[in-house]
Design a protein around this motif. Structure first.
Motif, PDB file in Angstrom:
ATOM      1  N   PRO A  39      18.048  -2.210  26.090  1.00 54.02           N
ATOM      2  CA  PRO A  39      18.597  -1.339  27.093  1.00 54.02           C
ATOM      3  C   PRO A  39      18.598  -2.358  28.373  1.00 54.02           C
ATOM      4  CG  PRO A  39      16.861  -0.231  26.140  1.00 54.02           C
ATOM      5  CD  PRO A  39      16.851  -1.673  25.381  1.00 54.02           C
ATOM      6  N   ARG A  55      25.882   7.986  31.670  1.00 53.03           N
ATOM      7  CA  ARG A  55      25.573   8.243  30.368  1.00 53.03           C
ATOM      8  C   ARG A  55      25.130   9.599  30.088  1.00 53.03           C
ATOM      9  NH1 ARG A  55      26.962   4.403  26.695  1.00 53.03           N
ATOM     10  NH2 ARG A  55      25.211   3.387  25.825  1.00 53.03           N
ATOM     11  N   THR A 213      13.054  12.188  24.161  1.00 55.21           N
ATOM     12  CA  THR A 213      12.682  10.643  24.120  1.00 55.21           C
ATOM     13  C   THR A 213      12.642   9.968  25.338  1.00 55.21           C
ATOM     14  OG1 THR A 213      14.577   9.716  23.622  1.00 55.21           O
ATOM     15  CG2 THR A 213      13.829  10.927  21.734  1.00 55.21           C
ATOM     16  N   LYS A 214      12.413   8.759  25.226  1.00 50.51           N
ATOM     17  CA  LYS A 214      12.391   7.964  26.574  1.00 50.51           C
ATOM     18  C   LYS A 214      14.052   7.345  27.142  1.00 50.51           C
ATOM     19  CE  LYS A 214       8.185   5.671  25.411  1.00 50.51           C
ATOM     20  NZ  LYS A 214       7.314   4.508  25.180  1.00 50.51           N
ATOM     21  N   SER A 215      14.855   7.617  26.211  1.00 51.14           N
ATOM     22  CA  SER A 215      16.092   7.025  26.595  1.00 51.14           C
ATOM     23  C   SER A 215      17.153   8.276  26.144  1.00 51.14           C
ATOM     24  CB  SER A 215      16.557   6.082  26.030  1.00 51.14           C
ATOM     25  OG  SER A 215      16.835   6.160  24.804  1.00 51.14           O
ATOM     26  N   GLU A 217      20.264   7.868  24.835  1.00 49.77           N
ATOM     27  CA  GLU A 217      20.717   7.208  23.578  1.00 49.77           C
ATOM     28  C   GLU A 217      19.753   7.601  22.278  1.00 49.77           C
ATOM     29  OE1 GLU A 217      21.995   4.418  26.695  1.00 49.77           O
ATOM     30  OE2 GLU A 217      20.064   5.228  25.908  1.00 49.77           O
ATOM     31  N   ALA A 218      18.622   7.558  22.502  1.00 48.67           N
ATOM     32  CA  ALA A 218      17.516   8.049  21.212  1.00 48.67           C
ATOM     33  C   ALA A 218      17.603   9.484  21.151  1.00 48.67           C
ATOM     34  CB  ALA A 218      16.203   7.457  21.693  1.00 48.67           C
ATOM     35  N   THR A 219      17.485  10.174  22.289  1.00 47.89           N
ATOM     36  CA  THR A 219      17.798  11.596  22.401  1.00 47.89           C
ATOM     37  C   THR A 219      18.896  12.138  21.744  1.00 47.89           C
ATOM     38  OG1 THR A 219      16.033  11.900  24.437  1.00 47.89           O
ATOM     39  CG2 THR A 219      17.787  13.822  23.724  1.00 47.89           C
ATOM     40  N   HIS A 221      20.825  10.468  19.472  1.00 49.59           N
ATOM     41  CA  HIS A 221      20.787   9.946  17.964  1.00 49.59           C
ATOM     42  C   HIS A 221      19.760  10.997  17.164  1.00 49.59           C
ATOM     43  CE1 HIS A 221      20.276   8.081  14.156  1.00 49.59           C
ATOM     44  NE2 HIS A 221      19.096   7.985  14.494  1.00 49.59           N
ATOM     45  N   GLU A 265      11.238   4.866  18.948  1.00 43.42           N
ATOM     46  CA  GLU A 265      11.863   4.894  19.776  1.00 43.42           C
ATOM     47  C   GLU A 265      12.938   4.089  19.827  1.00 43.42           C
ATOM     48  OE1 GLU A 265      12.814   7.258  23.349  1.00 43.42           O
ATOM     49  OE2 GLU A 265      10.832   7.382  22.223  1.00 43.42           O
ATOM     50  N   LEU A 266      12.932   2.666  19.714  1.00 43.84           N
ATOM     51  CA  LEU A 266      13.996   1.591  19.983  1.00 43.84           C
ATOM     52  C   LEU A 266      14.887   1.897  18.818  1.00 43.84           C
ATOM     53  CD1 LEU A 266      14.686  -0.389  21.767  1.00 43.84           C
ATOM     54  CD2 LEU A 266      13.587  -2.122  20.691  1.00 43.84           C
ATOM     55  N   TRP A 269      17.175   4.458  20.034  1.00 46.51           N
ATOM     56  CA  TRP A 269      17.976   3.886  20.945  1.00 46.51           C
ATOM     57  C   TRP A 269      19.425   3.265  20.321  1.00 46.51           C
ATOM     58  CZ3 TRP A 269      19.192  -1.011  22.367  1.00 46.51           C
ATOM     59  CH2 TRP A 269      19.959  -1.242  23.307  1.00 46.51           C
TER      60      TRP A 269
END
Length: 295
Positions: A39, A55, A213-215, A217-219, A221, A265-266, A269
């Motif tokens: 990120p 975003r 989630t932390k981001s 993008e991850a949320t 997905h 998590e990653l 993302w």
């Protein structure tokens, strides 16, 4: 295997699961060759805020393009990087596909709009304020009334590990069974946050699905993956009932091992980037980073 990277299993909750996943990860070959992207890292918090708003607006348009709208229901939030006791959320009454950064509302934990103009969805505030308060490690949460998530939610049960993709939620989602109508009070928001706990997803009985989630993008997905996993299980159960058989679940050991590849998590993302690439290709616009941003 999924194109998601084999990365740290930071989201498993139970001690046994963490040990199992750690052992499994050691034996799972990487599905990526080469440097894994990371990120963006910002020096300027104001630029980071503009990026998060850009975003988030993209994420909402992705939801709209996927048909996750249902009237005025549904919301995605991102914690503000400057005022971390506040979050950005889409205004009530504007279609997901039309949301732009300037439409977003900055809301504090008392439900007061700090920036932006528009209507604040009370249910969005009650759910997301509780989540952001309870989970300082979580930055982005998404909830909508997508069709298959809603249908599966009527069963009031967890997903079974039936496919590689559903293993992303193995031992990492809960079920909220206390449906009490539209969420209009803070007590129900707190109960939903308690059900989520340290997990990344929750099935809200008779309501829908939730991912945090932390981001962004991850949320996005994992929300899409959860919606599709609900669809697959409904189809599998229906097909099995017509043949007198039952769907064959993945074993605990293999589900944990698969989670180590697709459920972190990653990995979420990285997998989520494709949705934003597609959107930017169609719309012809992307965020312009300054030279100080590492990405």
């Amino acid at each position: 295997m999924s194109p998601a990277a084999t990365l740290a299993t930071e989201n498993l909750d139970t001690k046994d699961a963490k040990v199992s996943a750690s052992k499994a990860e050691q034996s799972v070959p990487s599905v990526i060759r080469g440097a894994v992207p990371r990120p963006p890292v910002f020096e300027d918090k104001n630029e980071q805020r503009e990026w998060l708003k850009f975003r988030l607006a993209q994420a909402l348009r992705i939801f709209g393009n996927l048909g996750y709208d249902e009237g005025v229901a549904g919301h995605i939030t991102i914690r503000d990087c400057i005022r971390t006791d506040c979050f950005w959320v889409n205004p009530m009454g504007k279609h997901f596909t039309l949301i732009q950064p300037e439409d977003l509302l900055l809301v504090d934990h008392d439900g007061k709009i700090q920036e932006g103009q528009g209507l604040l969805n009370t249910a969005a505030f009650m759910i997301h304020s509780a989540l952001h308060a309870a989970r300082p490690d979580m930055n982005c949460a998404a909830h909508s009334h997508s069709v298959y998530g809603r249908a599966f939610a009527t069963l009031g049960k967890e997903l079974d590990p039936l496919t590689q993709d559903s293993c992303a939620f193995y031992q990492d989602h809960g079920v909220y069974t206390q449906f009490g109508g539209v969420v209009l009070d803070d007590e129900e928001g707190r109960r939903i946050a308690e059900t989520l706990g340290k997990k990344k997803a929750a099935i809200l009985q008779n309501h829908g699905i939730l991912v945090a989630t932390k981001s962004i993008e991850a949320t996005i997905h994992f929300y899409i993956a959860l919606e599709k996993s609900c669809m697959v299980q409904l189809l599998a159960d229906a097909a099995a009932s017509g043949t007198g058989r039952k769907p064959i679940p993945i074993s605990h050991e293999d589900a944990v091992r698969t989670y180590a590849t697709v459920g972190t998590e990653l990995a979420g993302w990285f997998s989520g980037l494709a949705q934003f690439q597609l959107l930017e290709s169609k719309e012809g616009k992307s965020f312009k980073f300054s030279d100080s941003v590492k990405h």
